[in-house]
Every structure is written in structure tokens, then in C-alpha cells.
Design a protein around this motif. Structure first.
Motif, PDB file in Angstrom:
ATOM      1  N   PHE A  62       7.804 -24.928  45.083  1.00 56.54           N
ATOM      2  CA  PHE A  62       7.897 -26.386  45.171  1.00 56.54           C
ATOM      3  C   PHE A  62       8.499 -26.813  46.504  1.00 56.54           C
ATOM      4  O   PHE A  62       8.151 -27.863  47.044  1.00 56.54           O
ATOM      5  CB  PHE A  62       8.713 -26.946  44.008  1.00 56.54           C
ATOM      6  N   HIS A  89       5.711 -26.822  48.938  1.00 56.29           N
ATOM      7  CA  HIS A  89       4.862 -27.986  48.669  1.00 56.29           C
ATOM      8  C   HIS A  89       5.491 -29.265  49.231  1.00 56.29           C
ATOM      9  O   HIS A  89       4.812 -30.079  49.871  1.00 56.29           O
ATOM     10  CB  HIS A  89       4.654 -28.111  47.155  1.00 56.29           C
ATOM     11  N   LYS A  90       6.799 -29.446  49.016  1.00 58.47           N
ATOM     12  CA  LYS A  90       7.474 -30.659  49.476  1.00 58.47           C
ATOM     13  C   LYS A  90       7.512 -30.722  51.005  1.00 58.47           C
ATOM     14  O   LYS A  90       7.362 -31.802  51.594  1.00 58.47           O
ATOM     15  CB  LYS A  90       8.892 -30.726  48.911  1.00 58.47           C
ATOM     16  N   ILE A 134      15.315 -32.324  51.405  1.00 62.30           N
ATOM     17  CA  ILE A 134      14.516 -31.183  50.941  1.00 62.30           C
ATOM     18  C   ILE A 134      15.268 -29.898  51.240  1.00 62.30           C
ATOM     19  O   ILE A 134      15.479 -29.538  52.407  1.00 62.30           O
ATOM     20  CB  ILE A 134      13.134 -31.150  51.624  1.00 62.30           C
ATOM     21  N   TYR A 158      15.202 -26.851  44.968  1.00 61.48           N
ATOM     22  CA  TYR A 158      13.799 -26.540  44.744  1.00 61.48           C
ATOM     23  C   TYR A 158      13.590 -25.029  44.767  1.00 61.48           C
ATOM     24  O   TYR A 158      14.207 -24.315  45.564  1.00 61.48           O
ATOM     25  CB  TYR A 158      12.921 -27.173  45.833  1.00 61.48           C
ATOM     26  N   GLU A 211       4.089 -31.754  52.268  1.00 53.43           N
ATOM     27  CA  GLU A 211       3.925 -33.198  52.084  1.00 53.43           C
ATOM     28  C   GLU A 211       4.662 -33.984  53.162  1.00 53.43           C
ATOM     29  O   GLU A 211       4.129 -34.949  53.738  1.00 53.43           O
ATOM     30  CB  GLU A 211       4.456 -33.621  50.706  1.00 53.43           C
ATOM     31  N   GLN A 252      10.224 -26.828  38.589  1.00 56.28           N
ATOM     32  CA  GLN A 252      10.212 -27.088  40.023  1.00 56.28           C
ATOM     33  C   GLN A 252      11.545 -26.719  40.657  1.00 56.28           C
ATOM     34  O   GLN A 252      11.605 -26.499  41.860  1.00 56.28           O
ATOM     35  CB  GLN A 252       9.933 -28.576  40.270  1.00 56.28           C
TER      36      GLN A 252
END
Length: 721
Positions: A147, A150-151, A206, A143, A154, A135
Motif C-alpha cells: 500500500f 501504491h500511495k 506517507i 502503511y 499516486e 493496508q
């Protein structure tokens, strides 16, 4: 304990048994007596085979054929291969490596060497597989792309009531950091940037790294000013390296969470790209003007196929001129899009898009056919024969039908190959040099003339120029315009032209606009020029009229002919310049053979022992360009002389090629002591001439890399010429 499985492929049973004894304690083993059986075994056990030891010369199906089959198979192409052969031949080794083998070992086998190399390539493969599944980016700990996307998705789904910004940060001229200071320092810069991005994104947590130097972070929404970015700009500038590190930043305000996160990243990067090079503006926000640019790009993509079918793309020709005679000597085919409603669409708008989406290959083939058709037409009308250069994009290089398509056009229009030159941009050579060497080398062998386009728009190709299969060097327009404006640049320009001549390449200067530039280029012995000083790109009819009424000169490539700037003329210049080669060998016949090989290129100084050679070298170090040094001699042998050369400040930078009977131990010892290359006896004239050429060119290039000369220019587009 789990043992990784190795497939041993050799037609001789005794060899299979020898390898089995060497490897059975560390590896599980499979065996195949020829290439056909080996492929069957690989298909059956692909999931467990960690590596293949592949003999090159076998009946039924040899090692070359096996590698070709593996390369075309998605699964088998991922299995690492070490090729083995009875012959220890550089050409064999190069061919094997070009075809996809990871390593090459000559027989007879050495157990420790085979085990170590097997272990290395297996670990490398396993490590790559682990990184792909991770990841986090291995180097920075941020990241990775998938990934990160994806984060962010989310985050947006779980916090739909909050507003966020997406930040993209890139490092200006990061490739130059790697080229100048090495990968170690380049990695330190990336880690430093990653630490800063973590601080920037600490409220949300992030952040990610895409590719080499593109970083992304999610931030709480706010209004930004230059002052907002000043702490980060200063922090980057304070990185401890002898170079100003600059960044460009782009922001996309996330207003519609239904947009794919990857599209958001693209918009943030678009804003960052707009900020590139603007050191007084610390950031750029994605806005309506950029949105309009995206809409324009969508219009281009939506209309590209109909435009091709309706012949809206037209080929223009920009003439090239012989700088010595002033005569037309060729032309470059450039594509223009004439839309029935929009009028002329700038190539700067559609070429980059087509390179990204792959349509450039279809457009290139269209231009190739137009150029071949026109060449045929002009020949039928009795006009003077003229060479036309066409662009071959990076995407074309990966097309397995490239060579067949070009040959089909040559046959269809019945034109000599020498009148269709293939231009390949400098950046393509740096992306995948082995692929380029293989494909372009094959085209050149067939008879096509190869031009390296946009040379000087980058840096890394300087280090591989001596090995690239090219006939013509085209100097980037930005390079010409920048370097002819400043006295310090003329030395750089002169050096590059001289280097090209040393490698027997014709030189074309692009983007020439002023008579002063012509005078400078002519004084440096540049061969040809194109640009607005002579002519803008012309419609077909206008160019046809030009060659009808003009005296056309044939474009000469020194790597293919002895006309114009001939090898003998170049050699005479070398002798006039006093270029000196020292040949140190106690055997008179060896010295005579080498002297005969190089006497037209160098002033030869012969010595029968190291002592006499050292006495001469101490007095004439600055005059010596290359030393050919035998290792085994009386009085003072080659090792002793090499040590003196490399430990003396006056001689340590002198190129040295050592010579001896083939002995791996002696070769390794000499290379560790600082020899630049090793040539085994008996001599092969072609091999040793190539080695000398490469070593001397490498030393000249090293001067650039160590700061005597620095080349860095912004990218140029083919459409601006």
C-alpha cells in the motif's frame, strides 16, 4: 450463528463419534475414515474447512502421508492441522510437527483441551488472513509495503510538478534488541520508530514499514545536512532502554517519476545500508557511486550464466590444519570468478547477488561437482584421503532435490561421504530452524558430516545450538580476530569452545592470521584452524601439490567417532572438574540405573529423600550442576524440595529435571514450579541423556543471554576466509 467447519479424520467410528459429540455444538463437521478420503474431502471443501483433526495411524493412507500431500499443495498447506495419536511419544510428536502439523494431542481425548486448541489455531489462521489483506502494518499502524508503494505512485502522478525525496531508515542491530530484551521491548522500539516516522513525514503523510525494522517516508525535496537529522538521532537515543539505539538513514531524490517506486525504495535502502555503522555521519544520499555499483551488479547478473557455462568460475581450496599436530586435516572449497576481460571479480561482489536472485544454487552445485571430481582424482593418484567442505546455501535447503543431487554426486564419483563435508551458515539455522533440522538431519543420517559455518557472526543460534544436527562448529573469522585481541573476549571464546566440546562438536577457527591467535586457540583445546597464518586459498594445482608432499591428518568429528577427542576423555575431564549430579529418588534400583547412565560424565551424589538432598544442597549449591528429582518420596517429596530450590537465592539457578510415572497433572504442576524438564518412568537412557545435555547447555547459554557473555559481530562472508 455461523459455524466454522472441522474435518475429523479417524479410521475408528467410535473415535469419530466421540469427537462429534464434543464439537458439534461449536463447529460444523465433516468426516473421513482414512487419509485418502480426507484428501478428497479437503480438495472438495478447502474453502470452508477451518481446521483438520488428523489421526496419525490409519489404513489406506496414514496421517504422515496426508501431511506430506498437504505440504506439497498450495491450497491445502494453508489449512491448519491438529494431529492425534494413541501414543504419547516425543519422537512421534516431533515428527508430526516437523511435517507441518500445528499441534499434537494424545488420546484419550479431552473435550476442553481439543476445543481450546482448535479455537486457537483457527483464530490464528483467520487473523493472519486479515493482516495480509490490510493496508496498514498491524503493529505500527504505518502503511504496509504494497500500500505504501501504491500511495507513493499516486502522489507522484497527482503532483508531477513537485519534487520529493524518499527516505529509508533502519535500526542498527535490531535483532540484538529482541534477543536481549525480548519481543515485547522490540515491539516498543518499532512503535516508537513508527511515531517518529509519522512526525518526519507529516508534511506529505506517507510512511511505511517493510519487514522487521525498515521504515520509509516521502518528504518534500531539500538539501540535507547532519543538523537536519540531529533531532531524530537524539530522539532515538532517548528511547528508555538499557541499550544505545542507533539508526542508519538513506535518501533517494526522486528525479524520474517513471522509475518503479519499489526501485526507488531499493535505492534509498542501498544508501541507508552504506550509512550503516557510521555514527558520525547521520545519512547517506544515493549518488553516482551507488549508481555505478548497480551497473556493476547488472553486469554480474548479465554475465553469470555464460560464466558458468564457460567455466570462468574456479574452485580454490583453503587448507584446514590440526592445531595439535600442525598437519593438514582438510580444506574448504571456495569459488573464484576469473573473467576473461575483468580479471578476478571479488566474491564479495557476486555471492550476495547470487544469494538474492537464486543463482547461488546453480553455482553451489557446480562447486560440489568440482570438489567431488577433485576428491576422486586425488584418490586415483594415491594421495592421502582428505575431507573437503562445500557450502550449502539457504536456497539449497529449500530445494526438494537437494538430497538426491548430493547422493548422485557421491555415486557418480564413487567417494566416501565422510570426505564431503556440508557447510551451512549460522544465519540459515536461525531463519527456519524446523526446515533446517528436517533436511540437514536427513543428510546427517545418510552419512554426510555437517558443519555450522560463521558461528559467532550472529546471536540467536546460540539458543538452538544444542538441538541442531551438526558435527563441526566453525567459529566466524571476525569472532576469532576480535575476541583473541582482548582479555575479556578470551573468556567468551573459551566458553563457546567448551560448550561445543560438551555437545561433542569438533571446532574449527576461521580467519586465523597470527601466531598469538594460534597459541590462544590451542590453549583452549580448539581442534582445527584455517586462515592466512597457514595458507591463503590455493588454486587446485597448488593445493594438490600441498597434499602430495604433506602428511595429512584425518579430520575427526567427536559426534561420529571415538578417536581423537573421545567421549571417554571428555567424561574424564568432567570428573576431574568435579561436575556433580544429584540423583534424588527413594527407590534404590532407580538411583542405580541413573547413576550407571551418568557415572562417566558426573560425580554422582545419591539421596533417598528430599530432606537429605536439601541438607547437602545447602552446603554444596555452587558445586551441583544438575539435579534429577523424583516427585513421589517419603520424608520430603519432590514438590517440596523443588519449591525450596526455586525460592532459595543460592539454588534457584540450579538445573532440575523431575521424574515420575507419566501424569499430566503432576508434570504441569512441576513445570509451573520451575522444573526445567520432565522425564517419565521407566527411564530411556538415550532420552534422559539428551534431556540432561539440553538442559545443562541451555543454562550455560542463559548466562550469555543475561549478560555474563555477549556476542555480537558484524556479518562475514565466506569469500573473506
Amino acid at each position: 450463528m455461523y459455524k466454522r467447519t472441522v474435518l475429523i479424520v479417524d479410521d475408528k467410528e467410535i473415535n469419530r463419534k466421540i469427537l462429534a459429540r464434543m464439537l458439534q455444538d461449536k463447529y460444523g463437521l465433516l468426516f473421513a475414515e482414512n487419509g485418502k478420503v480426507a484428501l478428497e474431502c479437503m480438495h472438495e471443501h478447502a474453502d470452508v474447512i477451518a481446521a483438520v483433526l488428523l489421526d496419525v495411524m490409519m489404513p489406506v493412507m496414514n496421517g504422515y502421508e496426508v501431511l506430506e500431500e498437504m505440504r506439497q499443495d498450495e491450497v491445502l498447506s494453508k489449512i491448519p492441522v491438529i494431529a492425534t495419536s494413541q501414543r504419547d511419544c516425543d519422537e512421534d510428536e516431533l515428527k508430526i510437527l516437523e511435517m507441518g502439523a500445528q499441534d499434537f494431542i494424545a488420546k484419550p481425548y479431552k473435550a476442553e483441551l481439543i476445543i481450546r486448541r482448535l479455537n486457537n489455531i483457527i483464530k490464528l489462521r483467520e487473523k493472519a488472513a486479515m493482516v495480509n489483506k490490510a493496508q496498514k502494518d498491524e503493529l505500527t499502524g504505518l502503511y504496509n509495503k504494497q500500500f505504501f508503494l501504491h500511495k507513493v505512485q499516486e502522489l507522484l502522478e497527482e503532483n508531477s510538478h513537485q519534487k520529493y525525496d524518499l527516505l529509508c531508515v533502519g535500526i542498527e542491530r535490531f535483532k540484538l534488541v529482541n534477543d536481549t530484551f525480548g519481543v515485547y521491548y522490540g515491539d516498543k522500539v518499532l512503535k516508537y520508530m513508527a511515531a517518529m516516522m509519522k512526525d518526519i513525514a507529516r508534511e506529505v503523510g506517507i510512511c511505511g514499514r517493510f519487514g522487521a525494522d525498515n521504515f520509509y517516508a516521502v518528504l518534500p525535496y531539500k538539501e540535507y545536512t547532519n543538523e537536519s537529522f540531529e533531532p531524530w538521532i537524539r530522539r532515538v537515543e532517548n528511547f528508555p532502554i538499557e541499550m544505545d539505539i542507533k539508526i542508519h538513514c538513506g535518501i533517494y531524490a526522486i528525479e524520474d517519476a517513471s522509475i518503479p517506486v519499489e526501485a526507488m525504495c531499493d535505492r534509498a535502502q542501498l544508501a541507508a545500508d552504506k550509512n550503516r555503522g557510521k555514527y558520525d555521519e547521520y545519512f547517506c544520499v544515493y549518488d553516482d557511486s551507488l549508481r555505478k555499483k548497480l551497473l556493476h551488479e547488472q553486469f554480474i547478473i548479465g554475465n553469470m550464466k555464460p560464466a558458468l557455462e564457460e567455466h570462468q568460475f574456479q574452485v580454490y581450496y583453503q587448507p584446514k590444519y590440526d592445531l595439535n599436530t600442525g598437519r593438514v586435516a582438510g580444506a574448504e572449497a571456495l569459488v573464484r570468478w576469473i573473467h576473461p576481460e575483468m580479471g578476478m571479480i571479488s566474491p564479495g561482489d557476486f555471492i550476495p547477488l547470487f544469494e538474492t536472485n537464486g543463482f547461488i544454487s546453480q553455482l553451489d552445485e557446480y562447486v560440489w561437482e568440482c570438489a567431488c571430481r577433485d576428491i576422486r582424482s586425488w584418490r586415483d593418484k594415491g594421495y592421502p584421503p582428505i575431507a573437503i567442505s562445500v557450502n550449502v546455501s539457504r536456497a539449497d535447503i529449500y530445494n526438494p532435490k537437494l538430497i538426491d543431487n548430493l547422493l548422485a554426486l557421491i555415486e557418480k564419483y564413487d567417494i566416501p561421504m565422510k570426505y564431503l563435508h556440508l557447510e551451512i551458515t549460522e544465519s540459515a539455522y536461525t531463519e527456519n530452524p524446523q526446515q533446517i533440522i528436517r533436511v540437514v538431519g536427513r543428510l546427517r543420517e545418510l552419512g554426510f558430516l555437517i558443519e555450522m559455518d560463521d558461528f559467532g557472526s550472529g546471536y540467536s543460534s546460540l539458543n538452538m545450538l544444542a538441538e541442531m544436527p551438526v558435527d563441526v562448529l566453525k567459529l566466524d573469522m571476525g569472532f576469532i580476530q576480535t575476541e583473541t585481541r582482548k582479555a575479556s573476549g578470551k573468556g567468551i571464546l573459551s566458553f563457546v569452545i567448551s560448550l561445543a566440546k560438551w555437545l561433542n562438536l569438533a571446532v574449527v577457527a576461521e580467519g586465523v592470521e597470527q601466531k598469538e591467535q594460534i597459541d590462544v586457540l590451542r590453549s583452549m583445546d580448539c581442534n582445527y584452524a584455517q586462515g592466512y597464518y597457514y595458507s591463503k586459498p590455493l588454486e587446485k594445482s597448488a593445493f594438490e601439490e600441498l597434499i602430495r608432499v604433506s602428511e595429512v591428518a584425518e579430520m575427526i568429528c567427536t559426534s561420529r567417532t571415538t578417536l581423537d577427542y573421545t567421549i571417554n576423555e571428555k567424561n574424564n575431564e568432567a570428573l576431574q572438574d568435579g561436575r556433580v549430579m544429584m540423583i534424588v529418588d527413594d527407590i534404590e534400583v532407580n538411583r542405580a540405573a541413573l547413576a550407571a547412565t551418568f557415572e562417566k560424565e558426573y560425580v554422582i551424589k545419591e539421596f533417598e529423600n528430599g530432606k537429605d538432598a536439601w541438607l547437602y544442597l545447602q552446603e554444596n549449591a555452587s558445586k551441583v550442576d544438575i539435579i534429577l528429582l523424583d516427585l513421589l518420596m517419603p520424608v520430603m517429596d519432590g514438590f517440596q524440595l523443588l519449591e525450596k530450590i526455586r525460592t532459595n537465592h543460592q539454588t534457584r539457578q540450579t538445573p532440575v529435571i523431575v521424574m515420575s510415572q507419566m501424569d499430566e497433572t503432576m508434570e504441569q504442576r512441576a513445570l509451573k514450579m520451575g522444573a526445567d524438564d520432565f522425564v517419565s518412568k521407566p527411564y530411556n537412557a538415550l532420552v534422559i541423556k539428551k534431556r540432561v545435555s539440553n538442559v545443562v547447555a541451555s543454562y550455560e547459554l542463559r548466562k550469555i543471554k543475561h549478560g555474563l557473555v555477549s556476542i555480537h559481530l558484524g556479518k562475514s562472508r565466506r569469500e573473506e576466509k
